[in-house]
Design a protein around this motif. Sequence first.
Motif, short mmCIF file in Angstrom:
data_model
loop_
_atom_site.label_atom_id
_atom_site.label_comp_id
_atom_site.label_asym_id
_atom_site.label_seq_id
_atom_site.Cartn_x
_atom_site.Cartn_y
_atom_site.Cartn_z
N VAL A 109 -9.01 9.81 1.00
CA VAL A 109 -9.99 9.27 1.93
C VAL A 109 -9.80 9.89 3.32
O VAL A 109 -10.76 10.31 3.96
CB VAL A 109 -9.89 7.73 2.00
N SER A 110 -8.56 9.99 3.75
CA SER A 110 -8.27 10.56 5.07
C SER A 110 -8.69 12.03 5.16
O SER A 110 -9.27 12.45 6.16
CB SER A 110 -6.79 10.45 5.40
N THR B 67 -4.64 7.72 -2.90
CA THR B 67 -6.02 7.33 -2.56
C THR B 67 -6.23 7.37 -1.06
O THR B 67 -7.26 7.87 -0.58
CB THR B 67 -6.32 5.92 -3.12
N ARG B 68 -5.28 6.85 -0.29
CA ARG B 68 -5.39 6.88 1.17
C ARG B 68 -5.47 8.31 1.69
O ARG B 68 -6.24 8.62 2.61
CB ARG B 68 -4.20 6.15 1.81
N ILE B 69 -4.69 9.20 1.10
CA ILE B 69 -4.71 10.60 1.52
C ILE B 69 -6.07 11.23 1.24
O ILE B 69 -6.64 11.91 2.10
CB ILE B 69 -3.59 11.40 0.81
N LYS C 110 -1.65 4.32 -4.58
CA LYS C 110 -2.39 3.86 -3.39
C LYS C 110 -2.25 4.87 -2.25
O LYS C 110 -3.19 5.09 -1.50
CB LYS C 110 -1.92 2.47 -2.97
N VAL C 111 -1.08 5.47 -2.13
CA VAL C 111 -0.87 6.49 -1.11
C VAL C 111 -1.80 7.68 -1.37
O VAL C 111 -2.45 8.19 -0.46
CB VAL C 111 0.60 6.94 -1.06
N ASP D 21 0.80 -1.22 0.00
CA ASP D 21 0.00 0.00 0.00
C ASP D 21 0.84 1.28 0.00
O ASP D 21 0.30 2.37 0.11
CB ASP D 21 -1.00 0.00 1.16
N ASP D 22 2.14 1.16 -0.14
CA ASP D 22 3.01 2.34 -0.25
C ASP D 22 3.33 2.71 -1.70
O ASP D 22 4.21 3.53 -1.95
CB ASP D 22 4.31 2.13 0.54
#
Length: 119
Positions: free
Chosen positions: A76-77, A72-74, A69-70, A64-65
């Motif tokens: 969402v956060s 996308t995580r940002i 993908k990073v 996930d790094d």
Amino acid sequence: MLTTINQQIDYVLYLDLPVEVIVDRLSGRLFCPTCQKTYHETLNPPTTPGVCDDDQTVLVKREDDQPEKVKTRIEVSLDTMQAMLDYYQAQNKLSAISINQEDDVMCVFNKIKEVLNHD
């Protein structure tokens, strides 16, 4: 939960980083699957590229790094976090600390310390 132990939130620190900095830092992480030591490709590289200094195991990247993908995580956060930031800002408990690409750990620590010492 904090009220059940008679505690409250006095400060909320928000480390404000450009998305590119977060992506660079997270996508450059490496770790040793044997001893769990962490490295970064440019900020904290191992002595021998791709090899753990402690046990010579080949270093790996978390799945996930990967940069996409990073990102996308940002996203969402940030969507989830904005309401919380607004809430604490309205209570005058939010302190935003700007972090730049050049800031190392001690620089960030000193910025946090400065904010806490002023309040």
